[in-house]
Write a protein that holds these residues in place. Structure first.
Motif, PDB file in Angstrom:
ATOM      1  N   SER A 106      23.965  37.012  41.156  1.00 25.40           N
ATOM      2  CA  SER A 106      22.581  36.692  40.806  1.00 25.40           C
ATOM      3  C   SER A 106      21.700  37.908  41.054  1.00 25.40           C
ATOM      4  O   SER A 106      22.007  38.766  41.897  1.00 25.40           O
ATOM      5  CB  SER A 106      22.070  35.501  41.628  1.00 25.40           C
ATOM      6  OG  SER A 106      22.148  35.777  43.002  1.00 25.40           O
ATOM      7  N   LYS A 139      36.081  36.990  33.891  1.00 22.96           N
ATOM      8  CA  LYS A 139      34.652  36.768  34.064  1.00 22.96           C
ATOM      9  C   LYS A 139      34.114  35.873  32.975  1.00 22.96           C
ATOM     10  O   LYS A 139      34.637  35.846  31.855  1.00 22.96           O
ATOM     11  CB  LYS A 139      33.893  38.104  34.078  1.00 22.96           C
ATOM     12  CG  LYS A 139      34.090  38.984  32.859  1.00 22.96           C
ATOM     13  CD  LYS A 139      33.426  40.334  33.070  1.00 22.96           C
ATOM     14  CE  LYS A 139      33.749  41.304  31.949  1.00 22.96           C
ATOM     15  NZ  LYS A 139      33.009  41.027  30.720  1.00 22.96           N
ATOM     16  N   GLU A 140      33.122  35.123  33.318  1.00 23.45           N
ATOM     17  CA  GLU A 140      32.453  34.246  32.373  1.00 23.45           C
ATOM     18  C   GLU A 140      30.992  34.686  32.341  1.00 23.45           C
ATOM     19  O   GLU A 140      30.193  34.302  33.204  1.00 23.45           O
ATOM     20  CB  GLU A 140      32.589  32.791  32.808  1.00 23.45           C
ATOM     21  CG  GLU A 140      32.208  31.798  31.746  1.00 23.45           C
ATOM     22  CD  GLU A 140      32.671  30.392  32.084  1.00 23.45           C
ATOM     23  OE1 GLU A 140      33.292  30.184  33.136  1.00 23.45           O
ATOM     24  OE2 GLU A 140      32.386  29.493  31.284  1.00 23.45           O
ATOM     25  N   ASN A 141      30.663  35.517  31.367  1.00 21.78           N
ATOM     26  CA  ASN A 141      29.354  36.163  31.357  1.00 21.78           C
ATOM     27  C   ASN A 141      28.198  35.168  31.304  1.00 21.78           C
ATOM     28  O   ASN A 141      27.164  35.374  31.946  1.00 21.78           O
ATOM     29  CB  ASN A 141      29.260  37.130  30.177  1.00 21.78           C
ATOM     30  CG  ASN A 141      30.177  38.321  30.350  1.00 21.78           C
ATOM     31  OD1 ASN A 141      30.512  38.708  31.462  1.00 21.78           O
ATOM     32  ND2 ASN A 141      30.595  38.897  29.240  1.00 21.78           N
ATOM     33  N   CYS A 142      28.374  34.094  30.571  1.00 19.04           N
ATOM     34  CA  CYS A 142      27.254  33.155  30.426  1.00 19.04           C
ATOM     35  C   CYS A 142      26.910  32.462  31.740  1.00 19.04           C
ATOM     36  O   CYS A 142      25.818  31.935  31.913  1.00 19.04           O
ATOM     37  CB  CYS A 142      27.551  32.127  29.342  1.00 19.04           C
ATOM     38  SG  CYS A 142      28.955  31.087  29.690  1.00 19.04           S
ATOM     39  N   LYS A 143      27.864  32.476  32.678  1.00 20.07           N
ATOM     40  CA  LYS A 143      27.624  31.860  33.979  1.00 20.07           C
ATOM     41  C   LYS A 143      27.466  32.901  35.078  1.00 20.07           C
ATOM     42  O   LYS A 143      27.339  32.543  36.246  1.00 20.07           O
ATOM     43  CB  LYS A 143      28.778  30.916  34.342  1.00 20.07           C
ATOM     44  CG  LYS A 143      28.892  29.705  33.440  1.00 20.07           C
ATOM     45  CD  LYS A 143      29.990  28.782  33.917  1.00 20.07           C
ATOM     46  CE  LYS A 143      30.102  27.553  33.032  1.00 20.07           C
ATOM     47  NZ  LYS A 143      31.191  26.646  33.465  1.00 20.07           N
ATOM     48  N   ASN A 144      27.501  34.181  34.710  1.00 19.11           N
ATOM     49  CA  ASN A 144      27.440  35.266  35.707  1.00 19.11           C
ATOM     50  C   ASN A 144      28.445  35.049  36.828  1.00 19.11           C
ATOM     51  O   ASN A 144      28.144  35.240  38.012  1.00 19.11           O
ATOM     52  CB  ASN A 144      26.024  35.366  36.299  1.00 19.11           C
ATOM     53  CG  ASN A 144      25.005  35.805  35.276  1.00 19.11           C
ATOM     54  OD1 ASN A 144      25.317  36.533  34.350  1.00 19.11           O
ATOM     55  ND2 ASN A 144      23.786  35.340  35.440  1.00 19.11           N
ATOM     56  N   THR A 145      29.621  34.637  36.438  1.00 17.22           N
ATOM     57  CA  THR A 145      30.640  34.279  37.423  1.00 17.22           C
ATOM     58  C   THR A 145      31.933  35.021  37.159  1.00 17.22           C
ATOM     59  O   THR A 145      32.355  35.166  36.010  1.00 17.22           O
ATOM     60  CB  THR A 145      30.895  32.765  37.410  1.00 17.22           C
ATOM     61  OG1 THR A 145      29.679  32.083  37.714  1.00 17.22           O
ATOM     62  CG2 THR A 145      31.946  32.375  38.447  1.00 17.22           C
ATOM     63  N   TYR A 192      36.072  35.284  38.414  1.00 13.20           N
ATOM     64  CA  TYR A 192      37.117  34.452  38.980  1.00 13.20           C
ATOM     65  C   TYR A 192      38.313  35.303  39.402  1.00 13.20           C
ATOM     66  O   TYR A 192      38.585  36.350  38.819  1.00 13.20           O
ATOM     67  CB  TYR A 192      37.602  33.418  37.962  1.00 13.20           C
ATOM     68  CG  TYR A 192      36.505  32.522  37.445  1.00 13.20           C
ATOM     69  CD1 TYR A 192      35.890  32.790  36.214  1.00 13.20           C
ATOM     70  CD2 TYR A 192      36.075  31.429  38.175  1.00 13.20           C
ATOM     71  CE1 TYR A 192      34.873  31.979  35.735  1.00 13.20           C
ATOM     72  CE2 TYR A 192      35.056  30.610  37.700  1.00 13.20           C
ATOM     73  CZ  TYR A 192      34.466  30.894  36.492  1.00 13.20           C
ATOM     74  OH  TYR A 192      33.456  30.079  36.033  1.00 13.20           O
ATOM     75  N   THR A 209      29.828  34.330  42.182  1.00 10.93           N
ATOM     76  CA  THR A 209      28.635  34.195  41.347  1.00 10.93           C
ATOM     77  C   THR A 209      27.681  35.325  41.654  1.00 10.93           C
ATOM     78  O   THR A 209      27.359  35.585  42.822  1.00 10.93           O
ATOM     79  CB  THR A 209      27.956  32.842  41.600  1.00 10.93           C
ATOM     80  OG1 THR A 209      28.886  31.791  41.307  1.00 10.93           O
ATOM     81  CG2 THR A 209      26.740  32.684  40.696  1.00 10.93           C
ATOM     82  N   SER A 235      35.904  31.993  43.138  1.00  9.88           N
ATOM     83  CA  SER A 235      34.781  32.289  42.257  1.00  9.88           C
ATOM     84  C   SER A 235      33.809  33.226  42.946  1.00  9.88           C
ATOM     85  O   SER A 235      33.658  33.175  44.172  1.00  9.88           O
ATOM     86  CB  SER A 235      34.041  31.005  41.876  1.00  9.88           C
ATOM     87  OG  SER A 235      34.895  30.107  41.206  1.00  9.88           O
TER      88      SER A 235
END
Length: 128
Positions: free
Chosen positions: A25, A71-77, A79, A23, A21
């Motif tokens: 920020s 990518k999971e945009n809502c989590k700014n993550t 993979y 992340t 992962s």
């Protein structure tokens, strides 16, 4: 301040799977390209998989069909799902970001030297 943080690096057996992962920020712009790089000891970093804010993806030939970037945009993550692991996949894995989409770069992926923000890396070790 933009920061990237990798996690998920561990040891695995050849043929196994791992998930990394990344992340992000402090980055508030909608355009980006993010690449997973890996760096075996004594070697330069090499791009493994890339994803752009325009949705396009790209993989190095030796991981195609084995690794998946998402990518999971809502989590700014971001993979990196790695399967059918090989000992030669062992390396320090980094995620890095350049504030430009592939589309904005004329359809061309940014060069490695363009990546402005890097994480600290996570170690992946694959034993035979």
């Amino acid at each position: 301040q933009e920061q990237l943080a990798e996690s998920g690096g561990v040891s695995a057996q050849a043929g196994g799977s791992l998930s990394l992962s990344c992340t992000v920020s402090g980055y508030t712009y909608s355009s980006y390209s993010i690449t997973w790089f890996r760096q075996p000891p004594g070697n330069e970093p090499e791009g493994v998989a890339s994803i752009s804010s325009d949705g396009s993806t790209c993989y190095a030939d030796d991981v195609k069909g084995r690794f998946t970037i998402s990518k999971e945009n809502c989590k700014n993550t971001l993979y990196l799902i790695m399967s059918s692991l090989k000992p030669e996949d062992s390396a320090m894995y980094y995620c890095a970001l350049v504030p430009q989409s592939r589309h904005e770069n004329g359809g061309v992926w940014p060069s490695d030297s363009d990546y402005k923000y890097w994480g600290q890396g996570t170690q992946v070790t694959v034993s035979s």
